[in-house]
Design a protein around this motif. Structure first.
Motif, short mmCIF file in Angstrom:
data_model
loop_
_atom_site.label_atom_id
_atom_site.label_comp_id
_atom_site.label_asym_id
_atom_site.label_seq_id
_atom_site.Cartn_x
_atom_site.Cartn_y
_atom_site.Cartn_z
N VAL A 1 22.19 -17.73 6.51
CA VAL A 1 23.00 -18.36 5.45
C VAL A 1 22.16 -18.51 4.18
CG1 VAL A 1 24.35 -20.39 4.77
CG2 VAL A 1 24.44 -19.57 7.13
N LYS A 2 20.93 -18.95 4.34
CA LYS A 2 20.05 -19.13 3.18
C LYS A 2 19.81 -17.81 2.47
CE LYS A 2 15.49 -20.79 1.83
NZ LYS A 2 14.19 -21.27 2.29
N ALA A 3 19.54 -16.76 3.23
CA ALA A 3 19.29 -15.44 2.63
C ALA A 3 20.52 -14.93 1.89
CB ALA A 3 18.86 -14.45 3.72
N GLY B 1 25.64 -29.48 5.51
CA GLY B 1 25.13 -28.42 4.65
C GLY B 1 25.84 -27.09 4.87
N MET B 2 26.09 -26.76 6.12
CA MET B 2 26.77 -25.49 6.41
C MET B 2 28.24 -25.55 6.01
SD MET B 2 24.40 -23.48 7.39
CE MET B 2 23.52 -24.37 6.10
N ALA C 1 20.90 -14.47 -2.14
CA ALA C 1 21.28 -13.15 -2.68
C ALA C 1 22.52 -13.29 -3.57
CB ALA C 1 21.55 -12.17 -1.54
N THR C 2 23.45 -14.13 -3.17
CA THR C 2 24.66 -14.34 -3.97
C THR C 2 24.30 -15.01 -5.30
OG1 THR C 2 25.98 -14.52 -1.96
CG2 THR C 2 26.97 -15.36 -4.00
N LEU C 3 23.46 -16.03 -5.26
CA LEU C 3 23.03 -16.69 -6.49
C LEU C 3 22.31 -15.70 -7.41
CD1 LEU C 3 22.80 -19.22 -8.23
CD2 LEU C 3 20.76 -19.85 -6.90
N ASN C 4 21.47 -14.85 -6.85
CA ASN C 4 20.79 -13.83 -7.66
C ASN C 4 21.79 -12.88 -8.30
OD1 ASN C 4 18.31 -14.93 -7.03
ND2 ASN C 4 17.91 -13.50 -5.35
N ILE D 1 24.16 -25.21 -2.97
CA ILE D 1 24.00 -24.72 -1.60
C ILE D 1 22.53 -24.45 -1.31
CG2 ILE D 1 24.47 -22.80 -0.02
CD1 ILE D 1 27.24 -22.53 -1.47
N VAL D 2 21.90 -23.67 -2.19
CA VAL D 2 20.50 -23.26 -1.97
C VAL D 2 19.56 -24.47 -2.00
CG1 VAL D 2 18.61 -21.92 -2.96
CG2 VAL D 2 20.88 -20.89 -2.75
N GLU D 3 19.82 -25.39 -2.89
CA GLU D 3 18.95 -26.58 -3.00
C GLU D 3 19.06 -27.51 -1.79
OE1 GLU D 3 19.98 -28.27 -6.78
OE2 GLU D 3 18.86 -26.73 -7.88
N TYR D 4 20.11 -27.38 -1.01
CA TYR D 4 20.31 -28.27 0.14
C TYR D 4 19.59 -27.78 1.41
CZ TYR D 4 22.76 -31.88 2.83
OH TYR D 4 23.05 -32.98 3.60
N PHE D 5 19.10 -26.54 1.40
CA PHE D 5 18.48 -25.99 2.62
C PHE D 5 17.29 -26.80 3.14
CE2 PHE D 5 21.11 -22.30 1.77
CZ PHE D 5 21.60 -22.08 3.05
#
Length: 168
Positions: free
Chosen positions: A66-68, A122-123, A72-75, A100-104
């Motif tokens: 999910v993080k990856a 988070g998920m 990738a989506t944010l990029n 989302i990314v900051e919550y990992f």
């Protein structure tokens, strides 16, 4: 001596067949209880850590996926924003994915400390963020450049949430 070697070979084969299916079965059984078993199986079986993982390890593997995909989506969103800096839909998506990314780190810490509800939150938020981003685009267009990204994030995050929900 020859029969001793044969016996040792049979014993090793027996141990391998008795142990390995159990390790594979946890992946199969866990994935069968998720909303998208095929996504779950392909994600977990492509990671060598899944062979030795328990339910917590499987959750961490899915969270990594999910993080990856979220990163990738944010990029991709940031790349699109360079081409269209005033696009409100893209800006809103960027905000969703940044959250989302900051919550990992919180998600990983929650798993480590046995606080499943925070990891689950988070998920679930990743699913909501991906779906919200998708809805930011006008009409019922499914051809905008983030559709596949959003679907992938929502799919893997819903699988991760289902695995976390299985924690004892």
């Amino acid at each position: 001596m020859n029969s001793l070697m044969c016996l040792a070979g049979v014993l090793i084969l027996f141990v391998q067949t008795a142990v390995l299916p159990t390790e594979a079965n946890i992946v199969d059984k866990t994935c069968s209880r998720t909303p998208n078993p095929s996504v779950c199986l392909s994600s977990l079986k492509s990671d060598p850590r899944s062979v030795q993982a328990d339910i917590y390890g499987l959750a961490v593997i899915m969270i990594d996926v999910v993080k990856a995909k979220s990163t990738a989506t944010l990029n991709k969103i940031n790349q699109l924003l360079k081409q269209s800096p005033g696009d409100k839909s893209l800006k809103d998506c960027a905000e969703s994915y940044k959250a989302i990314v900051e919550y990992f780190p919180t998600v990983y810490q929650a798993i480590k400390l046995g606080r499943a509800m925070f990891a689950l939150e988070g998920m679930n938020n990743a699913v909501i963020g991906a779906n919200t981003c998708e809805q930011n685009f006008p009409g019922s267009r499914s051809d905008h450049p983030l559709t596949k990204f959003n679907k992938d994030v929502a799919d893997v995050a819903s699988v991760a949430a289902a695995i976390i929900d299985e924690f004892p």
